[in-house]
Write an enzyme that holds these catalytic residues in place. Structure first.
Site, PDB file in Angstrom:
ATOM      1  N   ASN A   1       3.837  19.548 -29.907  1.00 41.86           N
ATOM      2  CA  ASN A   1       4.976  19.566 -30.827  1.00 41.86           C
ATOM      3  C   ASN A   1       4.686  18.921 -32.183  1.00 41.86           C
ATOM      4  OD1 ASN A   1       6.903  20.882 -29.046  1.00 41.86           O
ATOM      5  ND2 ASN A   1       6.794  19.009 -27.832  1.00 41.86           N
TER       6      ASN A   1
ATOM      7  N   GLN B   1       0.134  21.879 -28.361  1.00 42.68           N
ATOM      8  CA  GLN B   1       1.038  22.750 -27.593  1.00 42.68           C
ATOM      9  C   GLN B   1       2.388  22.761 -28.300  1.00 42.68           C
ATOM     10  OE1 GLN B   1       3.208  22.143 -23.474  1.00 42.68           O
ATOM     11  NE2 GLN B   1       1.039  22.515 -23.090  1.00 42.68           N
TER      12      GLN B   1
ATOM     13  N   TYR C   1       8.826  15.762 -17.261  1.00 40.98           N
ATOM     14  CA  TYR C   1       9.371  16.759 -16.336  1.00 40.98           C
ATOM     15  C   TYR C   1       9.732  16.168 -14.979  1.00 40.98           C
ATOM     16  CZ  TYR C   1       7.065  20.051 -19.583  1.00 40.98           C
ATOM     17  OH  TYR C   1       6.635  20.742 -20.682  1.00 40.98           O
TER      18      TYR C   1
ATOM     19  N   SER D   1       7.991  31.047 -14.228  1.00 38.75           N
ATOM     20  CA  SER D   1       8.855  31.905 -13.421  1.00 38.75           C
ATOM     21  C   SER D   1       8.774  31.423 -11.983  1.00 38.75           C
ATOM     22  CB  SER D   1       8.415  33.370 -13.494  1.00 38.75           C
ATOM     23  OG  SER D   1       9.219  34.166 -12.631  1.00 38.75           O
TER      24      SER D   1
ATOM     25  N   ASN E   1       3.055  38.454 -15.419  1.00 44.43           N
ATOM     26  CA  ASN E   1       2.562  37.611 -16.508  1.00 44.43           C
ATOM     27  C   ASN E   1       1.035  37.563 -16.531  1.00 44.43           C
ATOM     28  OD1 ASN E   1       5.243  37.088 -17.125  1.00 44.43           O
ATOM     29  ND2 ASN E   1       5.271  35.074 -16.149  1.00 44.43           N
TER      30      ASN E   1
END
Length: 266
Positions: free
Chosen positions: A135, A156, A48, A228, A237
């Site tokens: 994954n 995850q 990221y 968000s 949330n």
């Protein structure tokens, strides 16, 4: 906040804040807002390219380090034992911390087991509190489990109302691994907030479609990390834990399952 207990006794917040595509000063402010709103799990990854702003936000938040659960992930550039060891050090430096709460291998790489040796070593020394994967579908998970030595605390994966992966979740649980959802809102692949069924069920409780979508997952024992940048949505949330769906609600929502990944995984 509700918590799940991982296979080594570490407590995982049921709802965390995802930071995919959260970068720069605006990203740091979003993370600070999430922490102020009550989030206590921040999920990041080397892929990221934002571990630095996560670390800065945690320091600037005024919260004790022990009160914030930090997850990060190693990816392809760390595809060996030595490279993974170096990658762990880079993450520690970027996050400005001396330990990571949960460290994952981002994808089922060919050298994942070799990378995992570095994670196990960090776990044994206390540099990492829990280790896992991301994954990994059932076949990859089973193959990994046969040789990894330490059962992953977390896998995850993509999980949302259109592809909850409940069979995978139950398989993981049988072996001692907790499933955690990314793309709980499908990252725009479906307009989940306009889904008629979710809106109809939400109206019964004075809740939004997004809150119903999250509650479906958490009520099934799946941890979530929605993203968000808007405080109102962040708070919504978190408050998705404040109501309970009926068995009929859950059964209706389960029929949204399309049985396939929206991202080409698995």
């Amino acid at each position: 906040m509700e918590y799940l207990t991982l296979n080594n006794g570490v407590r995982l917040p049921m709802i965390g804040f995802g930071t995919w595509d959260v970068r720069s000063e605006a990203g740091k402010k979003a993370i600070l807002t999430a922490l102020e709103a009550g989030y206590r799990l921040i999920d990041t990854a080397q892929m990221y390219d934002n571990e630095d702003i996560v670390g800065k936000a945690v320091r600037e938040s005024g919260l004790s380090r022990q009160d914030v659960f930090l997850t990060t992930k190693l990816y392809r550039p760390s595809n060996s034992y030595q490279k993974a060891k170096a990658g762990i050090e880079r993450s520690l430096q970027a996050l400005q911390t001396d330990y990571i709460d949960l460290l994952l291998i981002h994808e089922p790489y060919e050298n994942a087991l070799e990378m995992y040796d570095a994670l196990k070593e960090a776990y044994e020394t206390g540099t990492v509190r829990a280790i896992g994967i991301s994954n990994f579908g059932k076949k990859e998970y089973d193959r990994f489990l046969r040789h990894c030595g330490v059962v992953p605390a977390v896998d995850q994966v993509e999980s949302h109302v259109y592809f909850p992966q409940m069979e995978l979740k139950e398989h993981l649980v049988r072996h001692g691994t907790q499933m955690q959802s990314w793309a709980s809102f499908t990252e725009g692949r479906r307009n989940i907030f306009a889904e008629p069924l979710l809106n109809r069920i939400g109206a019964k409780y004075g809740r939004t479609a997004g809150q119903v979508a999250l509650r479906y997952l958490t009520q099934n024992g799946i941890a979530v990390i929605p993203k968000s940048v808007h405080r109102e949505r962040m708070e919504q949330n978190l408050h998705s834990l404040d109501f309970t769906l009926t068995p009929d609600d859950m059964a209706e929502i389960s029929r949204l399952n399309e049985g396939r990944s929206l991202f080409g995984w698995y």
